[in-house]
Design a protein around this motif. Structure first.
Motif, PDB file in Angstrom:
ATOM      1  N   PHE A   1      -1.573  -0.255  -9.591  1.00 31.70           N
ATOM      2  CA  PHE A   1      -1.486   1.140 -10.019  1.00 31.70           C
ATOM      3  C   PHE A   1      -0.484   1.856  -9.130  1.00 31.70           C
ATOM      4  O   PHE A   1      -0.660   1.923  -7.906  1.00 31.70           O
ATOM      5  CB  PHE A   1      -2.855   1.830  -9.908  1.00 31.70           C
ATOM      6  CG  PHE A   1      -3.915   1.238 -10.791  1.00 31.70           C
ATOM      7  CD1 PHE A   1      -4.137   1.737 -12.076  1.00 31.70           C
ATOM      8  CD2 PHE A   1      -4.691   0.176 -10.344  1.00 31.70           C
ATOM      9  CE1 PHE A   1      -5.118   1.189 -12.883  1.00 31.70           C
ATOM     10  CE2 PHE A   1      -5.674  -0.376 -11.151  1.00 31.70           C
ATOM     11  CZ  PHE A   1      -5.880   0.126 -12.420  1.00 31.70           C
ATOM     12  N   LEU A   2       0.580   2.364  -9.737  1.00 30.83           N
ATOM     13  CA  LEU A   2       1.595   3.092  -8.996  1.00 30.83           C
ATOM     14  C   LEU A   2       1.026   4.436  -8.552  1.00 30.83           C
ATOM     15  O   LEU A   2       0.545   5.230  -9.375  1.00 30.83           O
ATOM     16  CB  LEU A   2       2.832   3.302  -9.877  1.00 30.83           C
ATOM     17  CG  LEU A   2       4.133   3.706  -9.192  1.00 30.83           C
ATOM     18  CD1 LEU A   2       4.571   2.659  -8.179  1.00 30.83           C
ATOM     19  CD2 LEU A   2       5.223   3.904 -10.241  1.00 30.83           C
TER      20      LEU A   2
ATOM     21  N   SER B   1       0.810  -1.226   0.000  1.00 26.17           N
ATOM     22  CA  SER B   1       0.000   0.000   0.000  1.00 26.17           C
ATOM     23  C   SER B   1       0.840   1.271   0.000  1.00 26.17           C
ATOM     24  O   SER B   1       0.349   2.338  -0.378  1.00 26.17           O
ATOM     25  CB  SER B   1      -0.938   0.002   1.213  1.00 26.17           C
ATOM     26  OG  SER B   1      -0.208  -0.011   2.429  1.00 26.17           O
ATOM     27  N   GLU B   2       2.084   1.180   0.408  1.00 24.20           N
ATOM     28  CA  GLU B   2       2.949   2.361   0.400  1.00 24.20           C
ATOM     29  C   GLU B   2       3.206   2.852  -1.020  1.00 24.20           C
ATOM     30  O   GLU B   2       3.415   4.049  -1.243  1.00 24.20           O
ATOM     31  CB  GLU B   2       4.274   2.051   1.095  1.00 24.20           C
ATOM     32  CG  GLU B   2       5.241   3.216   1.160  1.00 24.20           C
ATOM     33  CD  GLU B   2       6.552   2.851   1.825  1.00 24.20           C
ATOM     34  OE1 GLU B   2       7.489   3.681   1.775  1.00 24.20           O
ATOM     35  OE2 GLU B   2       6.663   1.742   2.397  1.00 24.20           O
ATOM     36  N   HIS B   3       3.171   1.941  -1.989  1.00 25.10           N
ATOM     37  CA  HIS B   3       3.543   2.286  -3.358  1.00 25.10           C
ATOM     38  C   HIS B   3       2.405   2.155  -4.369  1.00 25.10           C
ATOM     39  O   HIS B   3       2.369   2.903  -5.345  1.00 25.10           O
ATOM     40  CB  HIS B   3       4.701   1.404  -3.822  1.00 25.10           C
ATOM     41  CG  HIS B   3       5.927   1.502  -2.980  1.00 25.10           C
ATOM     42  ND1 HIS B   3       6.477   2.715  -2.610  1.00 25.10           N
ATOM     43  CD2 HIS B   3       6.716   0.532  -2.421  1.00 25.10           C
ATOM     44  CE1 HIS B   3       7.558   2.486  -1.865  1.00 25.10           C
ATOM     45  NE2 HIS B   3       7.713   1.183  -1.744  1.00 25.10           N
ATOM     46  N   VAL B   4       1.485   1.197  -4.159  1.00 28.21           N
ATOM     47  CA  VAL B   4       0.482   0.915  -5.186  1.00 28.21           C
ATOM     48  C   VAL B   4      -0.887   0.656  -4.563  1.00 28.21           C
ATOM     49  O   VAL B   4      -0.995   0.317  -3.389  1.00 28.21           O
ATOM     50  CB  VAL B   4       0.873  -0.322  -6.034  1.00 28.21           C
ATOM     51  CG1 VAL B   4       2.183  -0.096  -6.766  1.00 28.21           C
ATOM     52  CG2 VAL B   4       0.940  -1.573  -5.177  1.00 28.21           C
TER      53      VAL B   4
ATOM     54  N   LEU C   1      -0.179   4.617 -19.671  1.00 27.05           N
ATOM     55  CA  LEU C   1      -1.390   5.393 -19.902  1.00 27.05           C
ATOM     56  C   LEU C   1      -1.767   6.211 -18.670  1.00 27.05           C
ATOM     57  O   LEU C   1      -2.238   7.334 -18.758  1.00 27.05           O
ATOM     58  CB  LEU C   1      -2.549   4.459 -20.275  1.00 27.05           C
ATOM     59  CG  LEU C   1      -3.921   5.097 -20.485  1.00 27.05           C
ATOM     60  CD1 LEU C   1      -3.872   6.075 -21.660  1.00 27.05           C
ATOM     61  CD2 LEU C   1      -4.984   4.032 -20.712  1.00 27.05           C
ATOM     62  N   PHE C   2      -1.519   5.617 -17.474  1.00 29.92           N
ATOM     63  CA  PHE C   2      -1.796   6.326 -16.221  1.00 29.92           C
ATOM     64  C   PHE C   2      -0.538   7.060 -15.775  1.00 29.92           C
ATOM     65  O   PHE C   2       0.579   6.682 -16.120  1.00 29.92           O
ATOM     66  CB  PHE C   2      -2.252   5.337 -15.147  1.00 29.92           C
ATOM     67  CG  PHE C   2      -3.529   4.642 -15.502  1.00 29.92           C
ATOM     68  CD1 PHE C   2      -4.750   5.206 -15.200  1.00 29.92           C
ATOM     69  CD2 PHE C   2      -3.494   3.412 -16.163  1.00 29.92           C
ATOM     70  CE1 PHE C   2      -5.929   4.550 -15.542  1.00 29.92           C
ATOM     71  CE2 PHE C   2      -4.665   2.763 -16.506  1.00 29.92           C
ATOM     72  CZ  PHE C   2      -5.885   3.333 -16.197  1.00 29.92           C
ATOM     73  N   GLU C   3      -0.723   8.104 -14.974  1.00 26.68           N
ATOM     74  CA  GLU C   3       0.404   8.958 -14.593  1.00 26.68           C
ATOM     75  C   GLU C   3       1.550   8.170 -13.984  1.00 26.68           C
ATOM     76  O   GLU C   3       2.707   8.349 -14.338  1.00 26.68           O
ATOM     77  CB  GLU C   3      -0.063  10.032 -13.602  1.00 26.68           C
ATOM     78  CG  GLU C   3      -0.852  11.162 -14.246  1.00 26.68           C
ATOM     79  CD  GLU C   3      -1.180  12.242 -13.237  1.00 26.68           C
ATOM     80  OE1 GLU C   3      -1.120  11.955 -12.034  1.00 26.68           O
ATOM     81  OE2 GLU C   3      -1.483  13.359 -13.657  1.00 26.68           O
ATOM     82  N   GLY C   4       1.228   7.305 -13.027  1.00 26.84           N
ATOM     83  CA  GLY C   4       2.286   6.571 -12.350  1.00 26.84           C
ATOM     84  C   GLY C   4       2.584   5.234 -12.979  1.00 26.84           C
ATOM     85  O   GLY C   4       3.523   4.565 -12.599  1.00 26.84           O
ATOM     86  N   GLY C   5       1.744   4.810 -13.930  1.00 25.37           N
ATOM     87  CA  GLY C   5       1.930   3.517 -14.567  1.00 25.37           C
ATOM     88  C   GLY C   5       1.120   2.433 -13.873  1.00 25.37           C
ATOM     89  O   GLY C   5       0.771   2.536 -12.696  1.00 25.37           O
TER      90      GLY C   5
END
Length: 238
Positions: A57-58, A12-15, A112-116
């Protein structure tokens, strides 16, 4: 969306994670070809390992540099490698844990998404999820979940020559030996192992004994040769 925990790591800290859940379990039928008739005879079915796909999701978005995003991704790569399998859980599936899960497929990072984002396929060698733990000290108990579970029964023996646990279907586990009052007998129905005061006593289990499972629903058990008992189990969910 939910968070992911795998191999002792909290992602959860990252994605954040999205479970791409299959509609149900695909069974592997066992069949026998019969001469003179089309198709085959169904002998039964096996529940094979369960694939679970999770999209990650990043979360960091544009706040991180390319180097920082790369460092996070490589840390995630390390977390996802568990050659001997590990426990998998998602907060979107409350209180459920899959055991012996191995990563068997990964996609490329999607920009496609900001963080990938990316997809990770887990194969759960134990295809039935583990849910809440439950305990009963009575003779009547109700088992939740959607799949049979294996209990652990702990008995405080009376002075005598046997202890026994039986269900309403005629199945039982009988241990025959000389017991002193207060001996602690533990019956692990999944492992088919019995201990007395921590020492293996499986050789004392009567040959006609059956280590039975508990299906979801109501059960009445009978206990003999003991002054107290505890039945513990974990709910199992398809």
């Amino acid at each position: 969306m939910s968070t992911l925990s795998y191999n002792g790591h909290d992602f959860s800290e990252h994605v954040t994670a999205e479970l791409v859940e299959p509609a149900g379990h695909a069974l592997s039928p066992r069949t026998l070809a019969v001469p003179g008739r089309p198709g085959a005879v169904l002998l039964g079915s096996e529940l094979p390992p369960r694939p679970l796909t999770v999209r990650l999701f990043l979360d960091a978005g544009v706040t991180l540099t390319a180097e920082e995003r790369s460092a996070i991704r490589h840390e995630l790569y390390g977390w996802l490698v568990a050659p001997m399998g590990a426990e998998l859980s998602l907060t979107g599936e409350p209180n459920l844990t899959w055991r012996d899960a191995v990563v068997t497929g990964v996609s490329d990072w999607d920009s496609l998404f900001e963080g990938g984002s990316c997809e990770v396929e887990f194969t759960c060698l134990d295809p039935v999820a583990h849910g809440d733990e439950a305990t009963s000290t009575g003779t009547a108990l109700t088992v939740g979940g959607t799949w049979a579970t294996w209990p652990v029964v702990t008995l405080t023996a009376l002075a005598g020559t046997s202890v026994k646990v039986a269900d309403g279907l005629g199945r039982y586990v009988l241990v025959e030996r000389t017991f002193a009052a207060g001996d602690v007998v533990v019956m692990d129905f999944a492992a088919e192992v019995v201990t007395v005061d921590g020492v293996d006593a499986s050789a004392d289990v009567a040959v006609e004994s059956t280590f039975f499972s508990l299906t979801p629903g109501s059960h009445t058990l009978a206990f003999s040769g003991c002054s107290a008992h505890t039945v513990e189990w974990v709910e199992r969910w398809l």
